[in-house]
Motif scaffolding. Structure first.
Motif, PDB file in Angstrom:
ATOM      1  N   GLN A   1       7.469 -17.661  15.410  1.00 62.49           N
ATOM      2  CA  GLN A   1       8.478 -16.680  15.017  1.00 62.49           C
ATOM      3  C   GLN A   1       9.873 -17.264  14.892  1.00 62.49           C
ATOM      4  N   SER A   2      10.053 -18.526  15.309  1.00 60.69           N
ATOM      5  CA  SER A   2      11.404 -19.098  15.280  1.00 60.69           C
ATOM      6  C   SER A   2      11.681 -19.922  14.039  1.00 60.69           C
ATOM      7  N   GLY A   3      10.737 -19.953  13.116  1.00 58.92           N
ATOM      8  CA  GLY A   3      10.990 -20.651  11.861  1.00 58.92           C
ATOM      9  C   GLY A   3      10.808 -22.160  11.934  1.00 58.92           C
ATOM     10  N   CYS A   4      10.220 -22.657  13.027  1.00 60.51           N
ATOM     11  CA  CYS A   4      10.040 -24.108  13.176  1.00 60.51           C
ATOM     12  C   CYS A   4       9.137 -24.670  12.074  1.00 60.51           C
ATOM     13  N   LEU A   5       8.162 -23.846  11.642  1.00 60.07           N
ATOM     14  CA  LEU A   5       7.158 -24.361  10.698  1.00 60.07           C
ATOM     15  C   LEU A   5       7.737 -24.593   9.309  1.00 60.07           C
ATOM     16  N   ALA A   6       8.959 -24.123   9.079  1.00 60.23           N
ATOM     17  CA  ALA A   6       9.583 -24.412   7.787  1.00 60.23           C
ATOM     18  C   ALA A   6       9.857 -25.904   7.667  1.00 60.23           C
ATOM     19  N   CYS A   7      10.046 -26.572   8.811  1.00 65.48           N
ATOM     20  CA  CYS A   7      10.380 -28.002   8.789  1.00 65.48           C
ATOM     21  C   CYS A   7       9.301 -28.870   9.421  1.00 65.48           C
ATOM     22  N   HIS A   8       8.561 -28.305  10.375  1.00 62.12           N
ATOM     23  CA  HIS A   8       7.604 -29.111  11.131  1.00 62.12           C
ATOM     24  C   HIS A   8       6.177 -28.772  10.754  1.00 62.12           C
ATOM     25  N   ARG A   9       5.321 -29.747  10.935  1.00 59.34           N
ATOM     26  CA  ARG A   9       3.903 -29.504  10.777  1.00 59.34           C
ATOM     27  C   ARG A   9       3.255 -29.589  12.149  1.00 59.34           C
ATOM     28  N   LEU A  10       2.228 -28.740  12.329  1.00 60.17           N
ATOM     29  CA  LEU A  10       1.545 -28.705  13.614  1.00 60.17           C
ATOM     30  C   LEU A  10       0.102 -28.316  13.342  1.00 60.17           C
ATOM     31  N   GLY A  11      -0.830 -29.241  13.556  1.00 59.50           N
ATOM     32  CA  GLY A  11      -2.219 -28.954  13.214  1.00 59.50           C
ATOM     33  C   GLY A  11      -2.321 -28.625  11.741  1.00 59.50           C
ATOM     34  N   ASP A  12      -2.959 -27.487  11.443  1.00 58.73           N
ATOM     35  CA  ASP A  12      -3.112 -27.097  10.043  1.00 58.73           C
ATOM     36  C   ASP A  12      -1.973 -26.217   9.568  1.00 58.73           C
ATOM     37  N   SER A  13      -1.010 -25.947  10.450  1.00 60.37           N
ATOM     38  CA  SER A  13       0.058 -25.026  10.081  1.00 60.37           C
ATOM     39  C   SER A  13       1.327 -25.797   9.731  1.00 60.37           C
ATOM     40  N   GLY A  14       2.209 -25.094   9.052  1.00 56.46           N
ATOM     41  CA  GLY A  14       3.525 -25.653   8.803  1.00 56.46           C
ATOM     42  C   GLY A  14       3.653 -26.311   7.449  1.00 56.46           C
ATOM     43  N   ASN A  15       4.834 -26.828   7.248  1.00 60.31           N
ATOM     44  CA  ASN A  15       5.221 -27.336   5.943  1.00 60.31           C
ATOM     45  C   ASN A  15       5.023 -28.846   5.912  1.00 60.31           C
ATOM     46  N   SER A  16       4.026 -29.291   5.118  1.00 65.77           N
ATOM     47  CA  SER A  16       3.752 -30.731   5.111  1.00 65.77           C
ATOM     48  C   SER A  16       4.844 -31.483   4.365  1.00 65.77           C
TER      49      SER A  16
ATOM     50  N   GLY B   1      11.116 -32.215   9.159  1.00 69.84           N
ATOM     51  CA  GLY B   1      10.923 -32.588  10.559  1.00 69.84           C
ATOM     52  C   GLY B   1       9.630 -33.347  10.781  1.00 69.84           C
ATOM     53  N   PRO B   2       9.529 -34.072  11.915  1.00 71.30           N
ATOM     54  CA  PRO B   2       8.303 -34.802  12.218  1.00 71.30           C
ATOM     55  C   PRO B   2       7.161 -33.857  12.605  1.00 71.30           C
ATOM     56  N   ASN B   3       5.931 -34.374  12.467  1.00 73.32           N
ATOM     57  CA  ASN B   3       4.752 -33.632  12.906  1.00 73.32           C
ATOM     58  C   ASN B   3       4.794 -33.519  14.424  1.00 73.32           C
ATOM     59  N   LEU B   4       4.572 -32.296  14.928  1.00 77.39           N
ATOM     60  CA  LEU B   4       4.726 -32.092  16.369  1.00 77.39           C
ATOM     61  C   LEU B   4       3.391 -32.091  17.115  1.00 77.39           C
ATOM     62  N   ALA B   5       2.305 -32.499  16.434  1.00 72.99           N
ATOM     63  CA  ALA B   5       0.975 -32.359  17.021  1.00 72.99           C
ATOM     64  C   ALA B   5       0.829 -33.096  18.358  1.00 72.99           C
TER      65      ALA B   5
END
Ligand code: HEC
Length: 245
Positions: A175-190, A194-198
């Motif tokens: 809900q904080s909009g992190c996925l606009a810049c970060h990727r995490l698993g199958d979610s987020g913006n590739s 931002g760096p991948n946070l996996a």
């Protein structure tokens, strides 16, 4: 169209024309009547059920998820599939424009008098392929993962209360909009900045994660306000990120 076909067509046309009624006033009256009926139905429906208005627009939100109406999902999906920014214009303006121009020019390049569908293999194939492609794109566009949801299961070695914290932090992250810049698993913006946070928990201690969130390196915005206003949410978020290993 050869000469014989042309004559046959003109003959048929003049017979039909003699049998038919003039466009004005017959067709015009019919169309007008139907238009009035449609208008009345719409007025009736809006009086009965009202028109739904979403919540008031909030320009400061960071969690807004832009999604098109369903009939634009195919275009939305094309945009999602075609990642490189230089191709974006081509995908969103070029492809539909080419299709519209082809459709517009149809009477000029398809001069066949044949109307039976089984004798028009090219048109039939093109039509079916277009419908299938649009249906497929609409389907996958409709099912595209939302950018405000982290699709990730809690690791199985967590205790139930740790799992609850993990899921709470996951929700905050979505809900904080992190996925606009970060990727995490199958979610987020590739293609995000931002760096991948996996695996961020492997190389950053919780305190380092917390201080990154409060004092990040631009372009990452500071999330200090979450820490100040919602300390529990902030702690959940940090714990969640530390669990990513
Ligand atoms: C506008 C884009 C943007 C947003 C939004 C954003 N970040 Fe970042 N984030 C970045 C960038 C860019 C970096 C790398 C900064 C650097 O190199 O120091 C980063 C770095 C990080 C790091 C350190 C990772 C590492 O490998 O050093 C963490 C943790 C992090 N972000 C978490 C988050 C969380 C959690 C959110 C949402 C609450 C978020 N970010 C939102 C752009 C963003």
């Amino acid at each position: 169209m050869n000469q014989a076909e042309k004559e046959a067509y003109l003959r048929e046309y003049s017979i039909l024309k003699n049998e038919g009624k003039p466009f004005f006033p017959y067709a015009v009256a019919k169309d007008s009547a139907m238009a009035v009926i449609v208008l009345l139905v719409i007025i009736f429906l809006s009086l009965m059920f009202g028109a739904e208005l979403g919540p008031k627009a909030d320009p400061t939100t960071t969690t807004y998820v832009p999604r098109p109406d369903w009939y634009f999902f195919f275009l939305f999906e094309v945009l999602r599939v075609i990642k490189p920014p230089v191709w974006t214009q081509l995908a969103t303006i070029g492809v539909p424009t080419v299709c519209m121009v082809l459709l517009f020019l149809l009477p000029f390049y398809d001069r066949s008098p044949e109307r039976r569908i089984e004798r028009r293999p090219v048109a039939l194939t093109a039509g079916i392929l277009t419908i299938m492609a649009m249906a497929y794109l609409t389907y996958s566009g409709a099912n595209a993962g939302s950018i405000s949801v982290v699709a990730l299961k809690a690791p199985s070695n967590l205790t139930p209360s740790e799992t609850a914290t993990f899921n709470a932090g996951k929700l905050v992250m979505g809900q904080s909009g992190c996925l606009a810049c970060h990727r995490l698993g199958d979610s987020g913006n590739s293609a995000g900045v931002g760096p991948n946070l996996a695996r961020v928990g492997l190389y950053l201690k919780p305190a380092a994660i917390a201080s990154t969130l409060k004092n990040p390196t631009p372009p990452m915005p500071s999330f200090r306000s979450i820490a100040q206003q919602y300390p529990t949410k902030f702690k959940d978020l940090v714990t969640f990120l530390s669990d990513l290993q």
